[in-house]
Design a protein around this motif. Sequence first.
Motif, PDB file in Angstrom:
ATOM      1  N   SER A   1     -65.895  22.370  16.083  1.00 34.37           N
ATOM      2  CA  SER A   1     -65.537  20.967  16.293  1.00 34.37           C
ATOM      3  C   SER A   1     -64.212  20.602  15.628  1.00 34.37           C
ATOM      4  O   SER A   1     -63.749  19.473  15.754  1.00 34.37           O
ATOM      5  N   ILE A   2     -63.592  21.568  14.925  1.00 37.33           N
ATOM      6  CA  ILE A   2     -62.359  21.306  14.194  1.00 37.33           C
ATOM      7  C   ILE A   2     -61.145  21.551  15.100  1.00 37.33           C
ATOM      8  O   ILE A   2     -61.068  22.594  15.753  1.00 37.33           O
ATOM      9  N   PRO A   3     -60.176  20.642  15.150  1.00 35.71           N
ATOM     10  CA  PRO A   3     -58.951  20.898  15.928  1.00 35.71           C
ATOM     11  C   PRO A   3     -58.216  22.126  15.384  1.00 35.71           C
ATOM     12  O   PRO A   3     -58.213  22.358  14.167  1.00 35.71           O
ATOM     13  N   PRO A   4     -57.618  22.921  16.249  1.00 37.28           N
ATOM     14  CA  PRO A   4     -56.974  24.166  15.812  1.00 37.28           C
ATOM     15  C   PRO A   4     -55.969  24.002  14.674  1.00 37.28           C
ATOM     16  O   PRO A   4     -55.882  24.869  13.802  1.00 37.28           O
ATOM     17  N   HIS A   5     -55.217  22.904  14.663  1.00 37.17           N
ATOM     18  CA  HIS A   5     -54.205  22.748  13.616  1.00 37.17           C
ATOM     19  C   HIS A   5     -54.823  22.501  12.239  1.00 37.17           C
ATOM     20  O   HIS A   5     -54.117  22.545  11.224  1.00 37.17           O
ATOM     21  N   LEU A   6     -56.143  22.294  12.189  1.00 35.96           N
ATOM     22  CA  LEU A   6     -56.813  22.059  10.908  1.00 35.96           C
ATOM     23  C   LEU A   6     -57.692  23.243  10.470  1.00 35.96           C
ATOM     24  O   LEU A   6     -58.409  23.143   9.475  1.00 35.96           O
ATOM     25  N   TYR A   7     -57.634  24.351  11.193  1.00 33.10           N
ATOM     26  CA  TYR A   7     -58.459  25.508  10.830  1.00 33.10           C
ATOM     27  C   TYR A   7     -58.179  25.967   9.389  1.00 33.10           C
ATOM     28  O   TYR A   7     -59.093  26.248   8.615  1.00 33.10           O
ATOM     29  N   THR A   8     -56.905  26.092   9.047  1.00 34.60           N
ATOM     30  CA  THR A   8     -56.562  26.583   7.717  1.00 34.60           C
ATOM     31  C   THR A   8     -57.036  25.619   6.637  1.00 34.60           C
ATOM     32  O   THR A   8     -57.625  26.040   5.625  1.00 34.60           O
ATOM     33  N   THR A   9     -56.790  24.326   6.843  1.00 32.03           N
ATOM     34  CA  THR A   9     -57.241  23.328   5.874  1.00 32.03           C
ATOM     35  C   THR A   9     -58.750  23.373   5.717  1.00 32.03           C
ATOM     36  O   THR A   9     -59.282  23.354   4.598  1.00 32.03           O
ATOM     37  N   ALA A  10     -59.457  23.439   6.837  1.00 32.11           N
ATOM     38  CA  ALA A  10     -60.922  23.480   6.795  1.00 32.11           C
ATOM     39  C   ALA A  10     -61.410  24.710   6.044  1.00 32.11           C
ATOM     40  O   ALA A  10     -62.346  24.636   5.230  1.00 32.11           O
ATOM     41  N   SER A  11     -60.771  25.856   6.289  1.00 28.20           N
ATOM     42  CA  SER A  11     -61.212  27.093   5.632  1.00 28.20           C
ATOM     43  C   SER A  11     -60.983  27.015   4.128  1.00 28.20           C
ATOM     44  O   SER A  11     -61.812  27.499   3.337  1.00 28.20           O
ATOM     45  N   ARG A  12     -59.895  26.411   3.716  1.00 24.35           N
ATOM     46  CA  ARG A  12     -59.626  26.310   2.280  1.00 24.35           C
ATOM     47  C   ARG A  12     -60.592  25.344   1.605  1.00 24.35           C
ATOM     48  O   ARG A  12     -61.057  25.607   0.486  1.00 24.35           O
ATOM     49  N   LEU A  13     -60.912  24.232   2.249  1.00 20.73           N
ATOM     50  CA  LEU A  13     -61.887  23.291   1.693  1.00 20.73           C
ATOM     51  C   LEU A  13     -63.254  23.951   1.532  1.00 20.73           C
ATOM     52  O   LEU A  13     -63.881  23.878   0.472  1.00 20.73           O
ATOM     53  N   ILE A  14     -63.705  24.614   2.586  1.00 15.31           N
ATOM     54  CA  ILE A  14     -65.052  25.188   2.571  1.00 15.31           C
ATOM     55  C   ILE A  14     -65.102  26.416   1.655  1.00 15.31           C
ATOM     56  O   ILE A  14     -66.111  26.665   0.976  1.00 15.31           O
ATOM     57  N   GLY A  15     -64.010  27.183   1.609  1.00 13.07           N
ATOM     58  CA  GLY A  15     -63.976  28.346   0.723  1.00 13.07           C
ATOM     59  C   GLY A  15     -63.996  27.944  -0.739  1.00 13.07           C
ATOM     60  O   GLY A  15     -64.693  28.574  -1.557  1.00 13.07           O
ATOM     61  N   GLU A  16     -63.271  26.899  -1.076  1.00 12.10           N
ATOM     62  CA  GLU A  16     -63.251  26.439  -2.470  1.00 12.10           C
ATOM     63  C   GLU A  16     -64.610  25.862  -2.862  1.00 12.10           C
ATOM     64  O   GLU A  16     -65.079  26.058  -3.997  1.00 12.10           O
ATOM     65  N   ARG A  17     -65.270  25.177  -1.924  1.00 17.16           N
ATOM     66  CA  ARG A  17     -66.600  24.654  -2.233  1.00 17.16           C
ATOM     67  C   ARG A  17     -67.588  25.799  -2.441  1.00 17.16           C
ATOM     68  O   ARG A  17     -68.445  25.745  -3.331  1.00 17.16           O
ATOM     69  N   ALA A  18     -67.464  26.850  -1.632  1.00 16.44           N
ATOM     70  CA  ALA A  18     -68.337  28.018  -1.798  1.00 16.44           C
ATOM     71  C   ALA A  18     -68.170  28.620  -3.189  1.00 16.44           C
ATOM     72  O   ALA A  18     -69.149  28.996  -3.845  1.00 16.44           O
ATOM     73  N   ASN A  19     -66.938  28.697  -3.662  1.00 19.26           N
ATOM     74  CA  ASN A  19     -66.691  29.251  -4.994  1.00 19.26           C
ATOM     75  C   ASN A  19     -67.367  28.416  -6.077  1.00 19.26           C
ATOM     76  O   ASN A  19     -67.968  28.958  -7.018  1.00 19.26           O
ATOM     77  N   ALA A  20     -67.258  27.085  -5.954  1.00 22.07           N
ATOM     78  CA  ALA A  20     -67.878  26.200  -6.948  1.00 22.07           C
ATOM     79  C   ALA A  20     -69.400  26.300  -6.888  1.00 22.07           C
ATOM     80  O   ALA A  20     -70.076  26.331  -7.929  1.00 22.07           O
TER      81      ALA A  20
END
Length: 296
Positions: free
Chosen positions: A215-234
Amino acid sequence: SLNWLRSLNELADIAVKVEDFQLANSSFISAKGLLQNMSGVDPEDAFYCYYLGARTNLNFGANDVAIVNSQRAISLAETSDKPLWLADALTVLAGAHKEKGDATSARTAYRRAAATLEDYGRRPARLATVYLNLGTMAAGGKAPNAALDYFDRAQPLIAADDAKLQFEFAIRKAFALTNLERMPEAIDLLNGGISLLTGKSASSETELPVLLPDSIPPHLYTTASRLIGERANALLKLEQSKAALSDYETYLRLLDLLRGRVNSDASRRYLSQNHRFYFDRAIAILLDTVLYTPTT
């Protein structure tokens, strides 16, 4: 030739934005070849050729070449008396030094970029970006508390409608908070970023906002991955392995979408290598889950 040079610069800029770094690199090599055989080139065209080339070099891990090309861009900026050019080129130079492990040179370049923008008195978003970079360096070094000071400086410079920088602020500050063992604060900050990105909040205070990759627009894939990856780390630091694994799986799905968006094998390999850390974390959780046998 001049029009061709400008077209190649524009193509490199677009390629960097969509993370097709092989295309960006090919464009830069062609542009540089033209530039070296031309006379009377507008300094702006020459600057952007070397600046975009340095950014591409940095993304490919060619840090020594990135330093050379960013220094060429810096010289053009200084000669032309263009503070914004100078700050942008210094930021790339700092990134190359940081990737080489030269934290002192990186901080020096970032601080010079900050001073340039402070003296310039305009473009608050660019100054905020430099403060975020300095904060991230402090968070990853021996002064995580100092990082929060840089984030405090950056926050009022970020416009309420600048979603890109709002996301960047959330990701960078969350990294610092996680390093300070303040994981609940980091997760709250990232949840806000994810809710802003998806337009949906969690259904309850105890649940995490859900991010559906398709559901994420392609231009936001990188931003989305960084948000979700950082949350996974926490979450992993909080020993919430099940929730962390779910976020890592979302992250890897986003990476697949990112890889599918670029045209060359080299760019796809770059994306995979750049995100190896998250693969390793997800695999480690799965192994722990499979190998753990509860005592009876």
